[in-house]
Design an enzyme around this catalytic site. Structure first.
Site, PDB file in Angstrom:
ATOM      1  N   THR B 200     -30.827  60.483  26.599  1.00 42.10           N
ATOM      2  CA  THR B 200     -31.777  60.851  25.354  1.00 42.10           C
ATOM      3  C   THR B 200     -33.111  60.035  25.736  1.00 42.10           C
ATOM      4  O   THR B 200     -33.105  59.054  25.972  1.00 42.10           O
ATOM      5  CB  THR B 200     -31.019  60.562  24.390  1.00 42.10           C
ATOM      6  OG1 THR B 200     -29.804  61.347  24.003  1.00 42.10           O
ATOM      7  CG2 THR B 200     -32.190  60.710  22.817  1.00 42.10           C
ATOM      8  N   GLY B 230     -25.654  66.232  17.658  1.00 42.47           N
ATOM      9  CA  GLY B 230     -25.649  64.591  17.643  1.00 42.47           C
ATOM     10  C   GLY B 230     -26.748  64.157  16.901  1.00 42.47           C
ATOM     11  O   GLY B 230     -27.195  64.838  15.668  1.00 42.47           O
ATOM     12  N   THR B 251     -30.530  56.149  21.012  1.00 48.87           N
ATOM     13  CA  THR B 251     -29.952  56.706  21.984  1.00 48.87           C
ATOM     14  C   THR B 251     -28.528  56.114  22.129  1.00 48.87           C
ATOM     15  O   THR B 251     -28.173  55.057  22.053  1.00 48.87           O
ATOM     16  CB  THR B 251     -30.823  56.561  23.428  1.00 48.87           C
ATOM     17  OG1 THR B 251     -29.923  57.086  24.473  1.00 48.87           O
ATOM     18  CG2 THR B 251     -31.084  55.305  23.630  1.00 48.87           C
TER      19      THR B 251
END
Lengths: 335, 335
Positions: B200, B230, B251
């Site tokens: 990410t 997510g 992340t």
């Protein structure tokens, strides 16, 4: 010097702890906040709404007897409201711009910190059951749209045609919203109005073991488009629960609740700022949300059974039930 | 007595404020946390990743010169990483279980508290641009899937075939994940592994006017299914910014970040608990997240230009650039 120290300790103690009430509240629910006043609710509708809220409270109360977890109380209470056409969840959910009713829901367990949520489902009879299944039977927290429906079918949840959720009242609301939108075409732009965001349902429960759970279920915003996700399925915005502090479920103009992380903010003020959860809930609604220009409310139940139901709209369908079974139901601000 | 009072004041002051560094950081980025070590990254890949991170930092730095807002810096830096196959965002995004690459993104403006997010898009070239368009040109905060794509098309954003995002490396990762899943069939169940959640990207910027912005963009989790969302598109989990405290981009294993509302929790510890944002970021990653069993990291930039980049994985692609243009890029824990 010693006196100062003792005074400081006492101040800190009074700011961070709250006493256990004699007959603690074990379940609090809401059926949405918005333009709810004696002028807008017909007397026979009022009787019926009060009865539905009491039925939800009694169902949730029954579900957490015999040592059952708070999660059972949350799901039982919300299911009753999902089945009632009075609330914007399940049957009676509001219409999206495309003429479908699309549901969002979430649930969180204050004991484990686990959570589940779904957004944009069309065919799941009880979205709160899907949120719980996501939490308990998937490795994920949040599932969307067709994927969420696929999971629901795999889980054996009840699947129904979208038309089951349709009501004439909500269809007329969609038509009004779209008419208003056409009138405003070319002007400064279409801004959703307060009545388009009424009726989300939610519950927070406290079980015999002292564990909290919170859940929220909604049809979202009338005339919503582009797969809009509001706060109801967002952990930290629409729903939050932590045994160390409290459980919270939100209702209102969801965009504000997401940006302010309302449910987590109430937890955080109590966790880090030394406020009681009641003080935190009041401050977040009457200061933070109101100053930002947002409308809505929350229900809050803390680990001692203290309850708060602040809102800054005309009314909020709300109620609670104590351990001994005493029920309180309110609709209007002046109650 | 007077001495005690002064000491208390000094202690409080040192706990709640942080000094402005001589050459403050104005942009910090990450390219994902995970199983990143000298053993797993080939030397020529390492050179290329460091170059991509520096390019993103310089692009973001250039974008916020001449009084441009922090939002411009966030979008410019993230776009460079969305265009690089090294990161799990845009080109090089990981594959979902159905063989598509599905993007999530979010952005938040610390000055206004406005935010935008999208989830599950297949065809939007730069998902971070879509997040910004949602914030600036819709009445909503979060849009999903086909609806989000419809909005993106109406906004005139660049639309591309999903295959543009596909890379051989990510396809092999999907095949490995699905093979592993088949091996585990019938056992205790399939649990995503750390390497499935790497890459990410995110950025936090501080502009000349002292305003913060944060953003995050991702392809999500390899082999994700059921429309899994997510933390990256969740305001308060993957992204948060408030001029009063700091901006954060997350992340890692997103489910933990949602349940812990990681980005908002860092803000809240600083806002209510009197920690500096650096202390708050370190505590949330090394205590809260780690104790919960979650893996990942965050980047944090506060209103004075103090930066933190804590993570509990082997490594995290990360870097920052100061007002004068000094660049620091790091990949491994020991750097």
């Amino acid at each position: 010097m010693r006196f100062l120290f003792l005074t400081l300790c006492l101040l800190m103690a009074s700011a961070t702890s709250s006493a256990q009430p004699a007959d603690p509240v074990i379940l609090v629910i809401h059926g949405g906040a918005g333009t709810i006043s004696r002028a807008t609710v017909a007397p026979e509708t009022e009787v019926s709404i009060r009865a539905a809220l009491e039925e939800a409270l009694r169902a949730g109360h029954a579900a957490i007897q015999d040592g059952n977890p708070a999660l059972d109380g949350v799901v039982a209470a919300i299911q009753v409201m999902e089945d009632s056409p009075h609330f914007n969840a399940g049957i009676g959910g509001v219409f999206a711009a495309d003429g479908t009713v699309r549901h969002d829901a979430s649930i969180m367990d204050g004991a484990s910190g686990m959570a589940g949520a779904s957004t944009g489902t069309l065919h799941v009879r009880h979205p709160i059951q899907l949120a719980r299944a996501v939490m308990e039977n998937s490795v994920h927290v949040m599932l969307a749209e067709e994927g969420a429906e696929e999971f629901a079918i795999q889980q054996g949840l009840e699947i129904v045609p979208n038309s089951l959720f349709h009501t004439d009242r909500r269809r007329r609301a969609l038509e009004s919203a779209q008419e208003r939108e056409r009138e405003l075409q070319g002007s400064a732009g279409y801004i959703p109005e307060q009545w388009q965001m009424t009726g989300t349902v939610g519950a927070v429960a406290l079980d015999n073991a002292g564990h909290l759970a919170a859940g929220t279920s909604t049809g979202g915003m009338t005339n919503k488009r582009w797969g809009r996700i509001g706060d109801s399925p967002i952990i930290g915005a629409g729903t939050f629960a932590n045994d160390a502090t409290c459980g919270v479920s939100s209702t209102g103009h969801g965009e504000f609740f997401i940006r302010l992380a309302v449910a987590h903010d109430i937890h955080a003020r109590a966790m880090y700022g030394g406020e009681t959860c009641t003080q935190a809930a009041e401050a977040v609604i009457h200061e933070t949300l109101t100053e930002a220009g947002g409308t809505g409310g929350v229900i809050m139940l803390d680990h001692d059974g203290n309850v708060a139901m602040p809102f800054n709209t005309e009314g909020m369908y709300r109620g609670f039930i104590t351990q001994s079974g005493q029920v309180v139901v309110k609709l209007y601000a002046e109650e």
